[in-house]
Design an enzyme around this catalytic site. Structure first.
Site, PDB file in Angstrom:
ATOM      1  N   ARG A  61     -58.346 -20.940  38.450  1.00 33.54           N
ATOM      2  CA  ARG A  61     -58.801 -20.435  37.142  1.00 33.54           C
ATOM      3  C   ARG A  61     -57.657 -20.405  36.138  1.00 33.54           C
ATOM      4  O   ARG A  61     -57.865 -20.354  34.930  1.00 33.54           O
ATOM      5  CB  ARG A  61     -59.463 -19.065  37.282  1.00 33.54           C
ATOM      6  CG  ARG A  61     -60.054 -18.534  35.984  1.00 33.54           C
ATOM      7  CD  ARG A  61     -61.218 -17.553  36.166  1.00 33.54           C
ATOM      8  NE  ARG A  61     -61.016 -16.624  37.244  1.00 33.54           N
ATOM      9  CZ  ARG A  61     -60.161 -15.588  37.218  1.00 33.54           C
ATOM     10  NH1 ARG A  61     -59.438 -15.359  36.140  1.00 33.54           N
ATOM     11  NH2 ARG A  61     -60.046 -14.785  38.252  1.00 33.54           N
ATOM     12  N   TYR A 114     -75.717 -27.863  15.149  1.00 35.05           N
ATOM     13  CA  TYR A 114     -76.423 -28.021  16.418  1.00 35.05           C
ATOM     14  C   TYR A 114     -77.244 -26.745  16.681  1.00 35.05           C
ATOM     15  O   TYR A 114     -76.755 -25.632  16.446  1.00 35.05           O
ATOM     16  CB  TYR A 114     -75.373 -28.230  17.514  1.00 35.05           C
ATOM     17  CG  TYR A 114     -75.928 -28.329  18.907  1.00 35.05           C
ATOM     18  CD1 TYR A 114     -76.671 -29.424  19.309  1.00 35.05           C
ATOM     19  CD2 TYR A 114     -75.688 -27.321  19.827  1.00 35.05           C
ATOM     20  CE1 TYR A 114     -77.162 -29.513  20.591  1.00 35.05           C
ATOM     21  CE2 TYR A 114     -76.175 -27.405  21.118  1.00 35.05           C
ATOM     22  CZ  TYR A 114     -76.920 -28.504  21.496  1.00 35.05           C
ATOM     23  OH  TYR A 114     -77.401 -28.588  22.765  1.00 35.05           O
ATOM     24  N   ASP A 179     -66.813 -29.067  14.370  1.00 32.44           N
ATOM     25  CA  ASP A 179     -67.502 -29.670  15.504  1.00 32.44           C
ATOM     26  C   ASP A 179     -67.696 -31.138  15.143  1.00 32.44           C
ATOM     27  O   ASP A 179     -68.486 -31.477  14.260  1.00 32.44           O
ATOM     28  CB  ASP A 179     -68.840 -28.966  15.744  1.00 32.44           C
ATOM     29  CG  ASP A 179     -69.585 -29.515  16.958  1.00 32.44           C
ATOM     30  OD1 ASP A 179     -69.368 -30.692  17.312  1.00 32.44           O
ATOM     31  OD2 ASP A 179     -70.401 -28.775  17.538  1.00 32.44           O
ATOM     32  N   LYS A 204     -71.359 -35.325  25.502  1.00 34.74           N
ATOM     33  CA  LYS A 204     -71.957 -36.408  24.728  1.00 34.74           C
ATOM     34  C   LYS A 204     -71.085 -37.672  24.828  1.00 34.74           C
ATOM     35  O   LYS A 204     -70.897 -38.185  25.902  1.00 34.74           O
ATOM     36  CB  LYS A 204     -72.169 -35.941  23.290  1.00 34.74           C
ATOM     37  CG  LYS A 204     -72.771 -34.525  23.180  1.00 34.74           C
ATOM     38  CD  LYS A 204     -74.191 -34.437  23.694  1.00 34.74           C
ATOM     39  CE  LYS A 204     -74.686 -32.998  23.857  1.00 34.74           C
ATOM     40  NZ  LYS A 204     -74.607 -32.151  22.681  1.00 34.74           N
TER      41      LYS A 204
HETATM   42  C1  PLP Z   1     -74.576 -30.751  22.473  1.00 35.44           C
HETATM   43  C2  PLP Z   1     -73.817 -30.191  21.347  1.00 35.44           C
HETATM   44  C3  PLP Z   1     -73.160 -28.956  21.458  1.00 35.44           C
HETATM   45  C4  PLP Z   1     -73.240 -28.102  22.707  1.00 35.44           C
HETATM   46  O1  PLP Z   1     -72.632 -28.714  23.788  1.00 35.44           O
HETATM   47  P1  PLP Z   1     -73.093 -28.486  25.331  1.00 35.44           P
HETATM   48  O2  PLP Z   1     -72.138 -29.359  26.051  1.00 35.44           O
HETATM   49  O3  PLP Z   1     -74.527 -28.878  25.419  1.00 35.44           O
HETATM   50  O4  PLP Z   1     -72.896 -27.033  25.610  1.00 35.44           O
HETATM   51  C5  PLP Z   1     -72.431 -28.507  20.377  1.00 35.44           C
HETATM   52  N1  PLP Z   1     -72.355 -29.218  19.237  1.00 35.44           N
HETATM   53  C6  PLP Z   1     -72.981 -30.404  19.084  1.00 35.44           C
HETATM   54  C7  PLP Z   1     -72.866 -31.145  17.801  1.00 35.44           C
HETATM   55  C8  PLP Z   1     -73.734 -30.924  20.133  1.00 35.44           C
HETATM   56  O5  PLP Z   1     -74.363 -32.090  19.970  1.00 35.44           O
END
Ligand code: PLP
Length: 387
Positions: A61, A114, A179, A204
């Site tokens: 951890r 998101y 983001d 992604k």
């Molecule tokens: C999918 C996504 C998230 C969240 O990510 P997870 O890996 O599903 O927790 C945050 N921001 C954007 C733009 C996303 O497409």
């Protein structure tokens, strides 16, 4: 500086020569032998402060070398001092909110975001209040207790672009989190425009094959220490297997991004003139980038687009009819994915948030993958044909 393609192949691999390996070593240890108690105690003290002590890891951890190598690779691609990886994009956002909380309990967030990010920010789960605004309203929304400004570019699901440098000026001394999941570090490096935190859902494009859940934040050394403290205290870890797969995929990230983007550009242009389509949202279309950010801020429009069919029924019909394209949430995979934001990814967003984000019942989001573009178009055309 090396070109992005070269950097992607070699990022996070500088120690390989000394280690005498060619692929990233995978370390699954949860604990490590301690032969020198005082040395280990000193190491523990350093970890708790958010420092890295690779030579005395103690417990998984606190540190894992496979995860650290992936983090080093991402930091190099982002032009950041450090990156910190988490078990998902939401875990990464949670860690940023917790790390900045000592500076105040108020957050300013630009919509659209998101769906789950909007949901987390709008809830009182982490004890903070949020003011949602548009890109022009950030300065006005700031308060003395504002700890963080959150934006997403390209924004989910309408792929609208936000001018990062402008937001950074409006935010003044408040750190800005971008983001940039839709862009990847190949198309956008928010740190170059003054962002303090760059967040990716590595689930992604960075993962790119639909088989890893992860999040990663790139930032300064100061904030990386705070994020590691949160990670140690809350345990929102990335498993080394995930880090290994993510690191394995970095060398092909530029060619995956570029190929998918080239196909998205063609599909967006064809959808734009299709009789059954009311509107197409894609920054690569003539009206899609009103602020002229492609070229200046972002290298290209990416491979996510949204389009509007007349109503819910028409959208549901497209999802039922696609054969090659996978009807599924998520994005940035090798295969093309289509989904309905209002009913799925943005279901949890308030009505007001949906309206502000143009998330209508007829909106569909397409994440273009690596299939041949004519095969994709043939599938889209048959799915859109009048019933
Ligand atoms: C999918 C996504 C998230 C969240 O990510 P997870 O890996 O599903 O927790 C945050 N921001 C954007 C733009 C996303 O497409």
């Amino acid at each position: 500086m090396q070109h992005t393609e070269t950097l992607s192949v070699h990022a996070g691999r500088t120690a390989f020569r000394a280690l005498g390996v060619h692929a990233p070593p995978l370390d699954f240890s949860t604990t490590y032998p301690i032969h020198d108690l005082d040395g280990a105690t000193a190491s523990l003290d350093a970890f708790v402060q958010g420092h890295l002590v690779p030579e005395e890891p103690i417990y998984a951890r606190l540190f894992n070398p496979t995860v650290a190598r992936f983090e080093e690779g991402i930091a190099q691609l982002e032009g950041a001092s450090a990156s910190v990886a988490f078990g998902s994009g939401m875990a990464a956002l949670t860690a940023c909110l917790l790390a900045t909380r000592p500076n105040g309990t108020h957050v300013v967030a630009v919509r659209p975001l998101y769906g789950s990010s909007d949901h987390l920010l709008g809830s009182s789960l982490l004890g903070m209040s949020v003011t949602f605004t548009n890109p022009e309203g950030v300065c006005e929304a700031l308060r003395p207790d504002t700890a963080l400004v959150v934006i997403e570019t390209p924004a989910n699901p309408t792929v609208s672009l936000v001018d990062i440098a402008d937001i950074v000026v409006q935010a003044g001394s408040v750190p800005v989190l971008v983001d940039a999941t839709f862009a990847t570090p190949i198309l956008l490096r928010p740190i170059d425009f003054g962002a303090t935190f760059v967040l990716h859902s590595a689930t992604k494009f960075i993962g790119g094959h639909g088989d890893v859940m992860a999040g990663v934040v790139s930032t300064s050394d100061f904030w990386a220490e705070k994020l590691r403290q949160v990670r140690i205290m809350t345990g929102v870890l990335l498993h080394p297997m995930g880090a290994y797969l993510l690191h394995r995929g970095l060398p092909t990230l530029p060619i995956r991004v570029e190929r998918a983007q080239a196909s998205a550009q063609i599909l967006a242009a064809r959808l734009h003139t299709h009789d059954s389509v009311k509107a197409v949202f894609y920054p690569g279309l003539p009206d899609g980038d009103p602020k002229g950010l492609i070229g200046r801020q972002m290298k290209g429009p990416g491979s996510i687009l949204s389009f509007e069919v007349p109503d819910h029924e028409a959208a549901a019909r497209v999802l039922k009819r696609v054969r090659l394209i996978t009807p599924a949430v998520s994005l940035g995979s090798t295969d093309t994915l289509i989904q309905h934001p209002a009913g799925l990814t943005h279901r949890v967003v308030s009505e007001e948030g949906k309206t502000a984000g143009h998330i209508s019942e007829g909106l569909l989001r397409l994440s273009v993958g690596l299939e041949q573009v004519e095969d994709l178009w043939a599938d889209i055309e048959q799915a859109l044909a009048t019933p």
